[in-house]
Design an enzyme around this catalytic site. Structure first.
Site, PDB file in Angstrom:
ATOM      1  N   THR A  31       0.819  -1.282  -0.019  1.00  0.00           N
ATOM      2  CA  THR A  31       0.041   0.061   0.002  1.00  0.00           C
ATOM      3  C   THR A  31       0.859   1.361   0.048  1.00  0.00           C
ATOM      4  O   THR A  31       1.782   1.350   0.835  1.00  0.00           O
ATOM      5  CB  THR A  31      -0.956   0.171   1.222  1.00  0.00           C
ATOM      6  N   HIS A 183      -7.043 -10.751  -0.376  1.00  0.00           N
ATOM      7  CA  HIS A 183      -6.268 -10.512   0.841  1.00  0.00           C
ATOM      8  C   HIS A 183      -7.106 -10.984   2.075  1.00  0.00           C
ATOM      9  O   HIS A 183      -8.067 -10.419   2.370  1.00  0.00           O
ATOM     10  CB  HIS A 183      -6.156  -8.931   0.962  1.00  0.00           C
ATOM     11  N   ASN A 186      -3.258 -10.517   7.676  1.00  0.00           N
ATOM     12  CA  ASN A 186      -3.055  -9.045   8.230  1.00  0.00           C
ATOM     13  C   ASN A 186      -4.175  -8.451   9.105  1.00  0.00           C
ATOM     14  O   ASN A 186      -4.147  -7.145   9.162  1.00  0.00           O
ATOM     15  CB  ASN A 186      -2.458  -7.844   7.176  1.00  0.00           C
ATOM     16  N   TYR A 188      -7.475  -8.044   8.271  1.00  0.00           N
ATOM     17  CA  TYR A 188      -8.614  -7.448   7.648  1.00  0.00           C
ATOM     18  C   TYR A 188      -9.758  -8.564   7.720  1.00  0.00           C
ATOM     19  O   TYR A 188      -9.783  -9.344   8.083  1.00  0.00           O
ATOM     20  CB  TYR A 188      -8.323  -6.946   6.269  1.00  0.00           C
ATOM     21  N   ASN A 240      -0.594 -13.703  12.557  1.00  0.00           N
ATOM     22  CA  ASN A 240      -0.734 -12.236  12.703  1.00  0.00           C
ATOM     23  C   ASN A 240      -1.237 -11.912  13.790  1.00  0.00           C
ATOM     24  O   ASN A 240      -2.008 -12.316  14.739  1.00  0.00           O
ATOM     25  CB  ASN A 240      -1.805 -11.895  11.682  1.00  0.00           C
TER      26      ASN A 240
HETATM   27  C1  LIG Z   1       4.621   0.284   2.975  1.00  0.00           C
HETATM   28  C2  LIG Z   1       3.969  -1.105   3.241  1.00  0.00           C
HETATM   29  C3  LIG Z   1       2.704  -1.329   2.627  1.00  0.00           C
HETATM   30  C4  LIG Z   1       2.259  -2.724   2.745  1.00  0.00           C
HETATM   31  N1  LIG Z   1       0.990  -2.819   2.076  1.00  0.00           N
HETATM   32  C5  LIG Z   1       0.614  -4.084   2.121  1.00  0.00           C
HETATM   33  C6  LIG Z   1      -0.748  -4.478   1.229  1.00  0.00           C
HETATM   34  O1  LIG Z   1      -1.234  -3.473   0.693  1.00  0.00           O
HETATM   35  N2  LIG Z   1      -0.962  -5.741   1.210  1.00  0.00           N
HETATM   36  C7  LIG Z   1      -0.647  -6.783   2.200  1.00  0.00           C
HETATM   37  O2  LIG Z   1      -0.772  -8.152   2.298  1.00  0.00           O
HETATM   38  N3  LIG Z   1       0.796  -6.392   2.825  1.00  0.00           N
HETATM   39  C8  LIG Z   1       0.989  -5.193   2.897  1.00  0.00           C
HETATM   40  N4  LIG Z   1       2.333  -4.894   3.512  1.00  0.00           N
HETATM   41  C9  LIG Z   1       3.023  -6.152   4.120  1.00  0.00           C
HETATM   42  C10 LIG Z   1       4.087  -6.664   2.988  1.00  0.00           C
HETATM   43  O3  LIG Z   1       3.590  -7.193   1.799  1.00  0.00           O
HETATM   44  C11 LIG Z   1       5.095  -7.406   3.630  1.00  0.00           C
HETATM   45  O4  LIG Z   1       4.402  -8.877   4.026  1.00  0.00           O
HETATM   46  C12 LIG Z   1       6.048  -6.870   4.644  1.00  0.00           C
HETATM   47  O5  LIG Z   1       6.358  -5.618   4.285  1.00  0.00           O
HETATM   48  C13 LIG Z   1       7.095  -7.991   5.064  1.00  0.00           C
HETATM   49  O6  LIG Z   1       7.796  -8.016   4.179  1.00  0.00           O
HETATM   50  P1  LIG Z   1       9.339  -7.295   3.990  1.00  0.00           P
HETATM   51  O7  LIG Z   1      10.045  -7.807   4.994  1.00  0.00           O
HETATM   52  O8  LIG Z   1       9.830  -8.075   2.570  1.00  0.00           O
HETATM   53  O9  LIG Z   1       9.083  -5.961   3.938  1.00  0.00           O
HETATM   54  C14 LIG Z   1       2.803  -3.711   3.486  1.00  0.00           C
HETATM   55  C15 LIG Z   1       4.174  -3.506   3.791  1.00  0.00           C
HETATM   56  C16 LIG Z   1       4.840  -2.243   3.825  1.00  0.00           C
HETATM   57  C17 LIG Z   1       6.035  -2.082   4.327  1.00  0.00           C
END
Ligand SMILES: Cc1cc2nc3c(=O)[nH]c(=O)nc-3n(C[C@H](O)[C@H](O)[C@H](O)COP(=O)(O)O)c2cc1C
Length: 384
Positions: A31, A183, A186, A188, A240
């Protein structure tokens, strides 16, 4: 200097749905809050194209299936003609780079505020149970606010929500996406129904495991019927704790969910590692692992959360997952697959710009490696 680990496990071909991927480095749904009035903007085409690579899989940011589904400022939707038309050039820009592009379908449930709701009424949820005071909500009118107490969806509204998922999936395909990711992670709406801590309904959508997972399976079924199983993935996060949506029996509950998903011929199941909570790192509880879910699912499996170059290589090499998704590192390294291949240093991400509305800073201004840098790294690798 010790030679760097070969990234070759990450660069083996793999099939997802009908797409022939050339590598295993997936862009995780992120996001970025850059849409205007729920409509995607042209800058998003540049952002996604920068991160697209030949034979890569990308999952676009969580995108709302209906007006009630919004809970964060400047998030896009895929339920109006205008939104669908605005997604089209973004998808084209990604396809031009040779990547496969799925759209994540979102309903935040109780993680919303009256300001987002079409008639200013409370957000909707399985039950009238509010998110606790550890969490805050922002809206386009301001914040932070306490999360309001939601109101329980009626059965008629649940049926309309399932329909909205199917319509949003059809709209996504009409916009050019190769598929959709449901989705269900997390904390939702779909996860809120699954967890007994957030669902105290006494009808057929609450109580037993079968009842709590009913909505999730109804949505999967409707979306699969709308666009075909090969175009449908799903994201789950059994461990989660984000937004107080806690599953007391992650292995039992999500083991049953994953088993139940086997019959739909899905493009993939995408699961969040226990070492992350939403968008941040945490220490996993002892014994928490995705391994049993990977074993229980017959199709392609994506592991996301806290991956580094080494963990991604090891995860794929040991078959703990077929694909590894990266979130934060993909924000600041548009050419992440190439950097992982070459063992190049990764640029640090700027957390302050994750959800800002700046269309450039912290969004499209992270550079890719120059040709010269790539050549130098290739020479260094050849010598090592
Ligand atoms: C800025 C940001 C926005 C995110 N938005 C979403 C999202 O829209 N949908 C989702 O399932 N997870 C979202 N996440 C979680 C990420 O998809 C991911 O699971 C999380 O960042 C952990 O992975 P990483 O360690 O590679 O960052 C978001 C994470 C970040 C940092």
């Amino acid at each position: 200097m010790a030679p760097i680990k070969s990234a070759s496990p990450l660069f083996q071909p793999f099939k997802v749905g009908e797409a022939e991927l050339k590598h295993r480095v997936v862009y995780a749904p992120l996001t970025r809050c850059r849409a205007i009035d729920t409509v995607p903007v042209p800058e998003m085409a540049l952002y996604y194209a920068q991160r697209a690579s030949e034979g890569g899989l990308m999952i676009a940011e969580a995108t709302c299936i209906m007006p009630q589904a919004h809970g964060y400022p400047h998030t896009p939707g895929v339920y109006t003609r205008q939104q669908v038309d605005a997604w089209r050039p973004i998808v084209e820009a990604v396809h031009e780079k040779g990547a496969t592009f799925f759209l994540q379908l979102w309903h935040v449930g109780r993680a919303s505020h009256n300001n987002y709701q079409p008639d200013g009424s409370p957000p909707v949820a399985p039950s009238a149970l509010a998110i606790g005071s550890d969490w805050e909500v922002y809206t386009q009118q301001g914040g932070p606010y306490k999360y309001p107490t939601p109101r329980a969806l009626t059965k008629r509204e649940i049926a309309a929500t399932v329909q909205a998922y199917a319509d949003a999936a059809r709209n996504s395909i009409a916009a050019g996406f190769d598929g959709v990711e449901i989705h269900a992670a997390n904390g939702y709406l779909l996860a809120q129904f699954v967890a007994a801590t957030t669902n105290d309904r006494t009808d057929e959508y609450g109580g037993s495991l079968e009842n709590r997972t009913r909505l999730l399976f109804e949505v999967v079924e409707a979306v699969v019927e709308a666009v075909g199983g090969h175009r449908v993935g799903i994201r789950l996060s059994p461990f989660n704790k984000f937004l107080d949506c806690i599953e007391p029996d992650p292995f039992g509950t999500y083991g049953a969910v994953v088993e139940g998903l086997n019959k739909y011929g899905l493009a993939y199941v995408h699961m969040v590692e226990p070492r992350v909570l939403g968008n941040a790192d945490v220490t996993p509880e002892k014994g928490h692992t995705l391994k049993p879910f990977r074993e229980a699912f017959d199709g392609p499996f994506i592991s996301a959360g806290g991956h580094t170059r080494d963990t991604a290589i090891d995860t794929v090499a040991s078959h703990e997952a077929d694909l590894t998704a990266f979130g934060r590192w993909f924000i600041s390294n548009p050419d992440l697959p190439l950097r992982l291949k070459l063992g190049a240093p990764l640029a640090q991400y700027n957390r302050d710009a994750f959800y800002s509305q700046d269309m450039v800073v912290g969004y499209t201004d992270y550079p890719s490696l120059t040709e010269e840098e790539v050549e130098d790294l290739q020479t260094a690798t050849a010598k090592a």
